[in-house]
Each structure stands twice: as structure tokens, then as C-alpha cells.
Write a protein that holds these residues in place. Structure first.
Motif, short mmCIF file in Angstrom:
data_model
loop_
_atom_site.label_atom_id
_atom_site.label_comp_id
_atom_site.label_asym_id
_atom_site.label_seq_id
_atom_site.Cartn_x
_atom_site.Cartn_y
_atom_site.Cartn_z
N MET A 1 61.63 34.50 76.81
CA MET A 1 60.50 34.70 75.93
C MET A 1 60.81 34.08 74.58
SD MET A 1 58.94 38.32 74.89
CE MET A 1 57.31 38.43 74.33
N ASP A 2 59.87 33.36 74.02
CA ASP A 2 60.05 32.74 72.72
C ASP A 2 59.34 33.55 71.65
OD1 ASP A 2 61.45 30.73 73.92
OD2 ASP A 2 59.78 29.33 73.96
N ALA A 3 59.86 33.47 70.44
CA ALA A 3 59.26 34.14 69.30
C ALA A 3 59.23 33.15 68.14
CB ALA A 3 60.05 35.39 68.93
N THR A 4 58.45 33.45 67.15
CA THR A 4 58.35 32.59 65.98
C THR A 4 58.74 33.40 64.76
OG1 THR A 4 56.56 31.34 67.00
CG2 THR A 4 56.81 31.14 64.63
N SER A 5 59.52 32.77 63.88
CA SER A 5 59.83 33.39 62.60
C SER A 5 59.53 32.37 61.50
CB SER A 5 61.29 33.86 62.52
OG SER A 5 62.15 32.75 62.41
N LEU A 89 62.09 30.74 67.88
CA LEU A 89 63.32 31.38 68.35
C LEU A 89 63.23 31.54 69.85
CD1 LEU A 89 63.41 34.23 65.71
CD2 LEU A 89 64.66 32.08 65.63
N GLN A 90 64.31 31.28 70.53
CA GLN A 90 64.34 31.47 71.98
C GLN A 90 65.17 32.70 72.31
OE1 GLN A 90 65.65 27.73 73.60
NE2 GLN A 90 63.56 26.96 73.64
N ASP A 91 64.66 33.46 73.21
CA ASP A 91 65.32 34.69 73.63
C ASP A 91 65.96 34.44 74.99
OD1 ASP A 91 66.16 37.26 74.02
OD2 ASP A 91 64.17 38.05 74.46
#
Length: 101
Positions: A1-5, A89-91
Motif C-alpha cells: 500500500m502506498d501513502a503520500t506525505s 511513501l511505499q509500505d
């Protein structure tokens, strides 16, 4: 799952702005008062960053990095003369690998 910061950047120079719609920090006091509510820096620390000479822009150390979308959105409603650099960001959690077993 990817996230953005997001990372916070304040533009100090008026060279990139026009007078009708400034895109740089105009009121450093107000900017510092607003930012201290969103990042882990005091008003004095923020003002020290904003008052540096001969710089076009400043970042806010680790305190201004990895901001959530909600923090970014809240800041943009209060002050618009700051920029946000988007970072994906990659999880890599072990659960992702277990799905293939």
C-alpha cells in the motif's frame, strides 16, 4: 500500500510573485503563529527560519517533513503562501508477501 506525505516549504523571495496575488511569505509573524499550531516548532524557531538572509525559500527541518494530507489541507486554508512538496511513501509490510502464499 502506498501513502503520500508532504514537506513544507516557505517562499521568501517576491521575484516569483505578482503584486495582486503574492506567492511568497508576506507576513512572517502571522505565518509563524499559524505554522506553530501544525508543526513541532516554536514561533521563534519558525521566525528564525523565515528571517534568514539571501535565501529564496526555506524548509523546516524534520518538523516540516512527512506531513499528512490533513495537516497540509489545514495549513492551506490558513495560509496559502507556503508550498508543499509531495512524496510518495511505499509500505512494504510482511502481509503483502503473505498474500501470495
Amino acid at each position: 500500500m502506498d501513502a503520500t506525505s508532504y514537506s513544507l516549504v516557505a517562499v521568501l523571495t517576491d521575484e516569483w510573485s505578482n503584486s495582486e496575488d503574492p506567492q511568497h511569505v508576506v507576513d512572517k509573524e502571522k505565518t509563524a503563529e499559524t505554522l506553530e499550531k501544525y508543526i513541532s516548532m516554536s514561533k521563534e524557531e519558525i521566525l528564525a527560519k523565515l528571517n534568514q538572509k539571501d535565501l529564496n525559500q526555506v524548509e523546516f527541518s524534520e518538523e516540516g517533513k512527512n506531513l499528512s494530507y490533513d495537516t497540509k489541507r489545514g495549513l492551506k486554508k490558513k495560509i496559502y503562501q507556503v508550498l508543499f512538496l509531495k512524496k510518495r511513501l511505499q509500505d512494504y509490510t510482511p502481509m503483502g508477501y503473505l498474500l501470495h502464499i
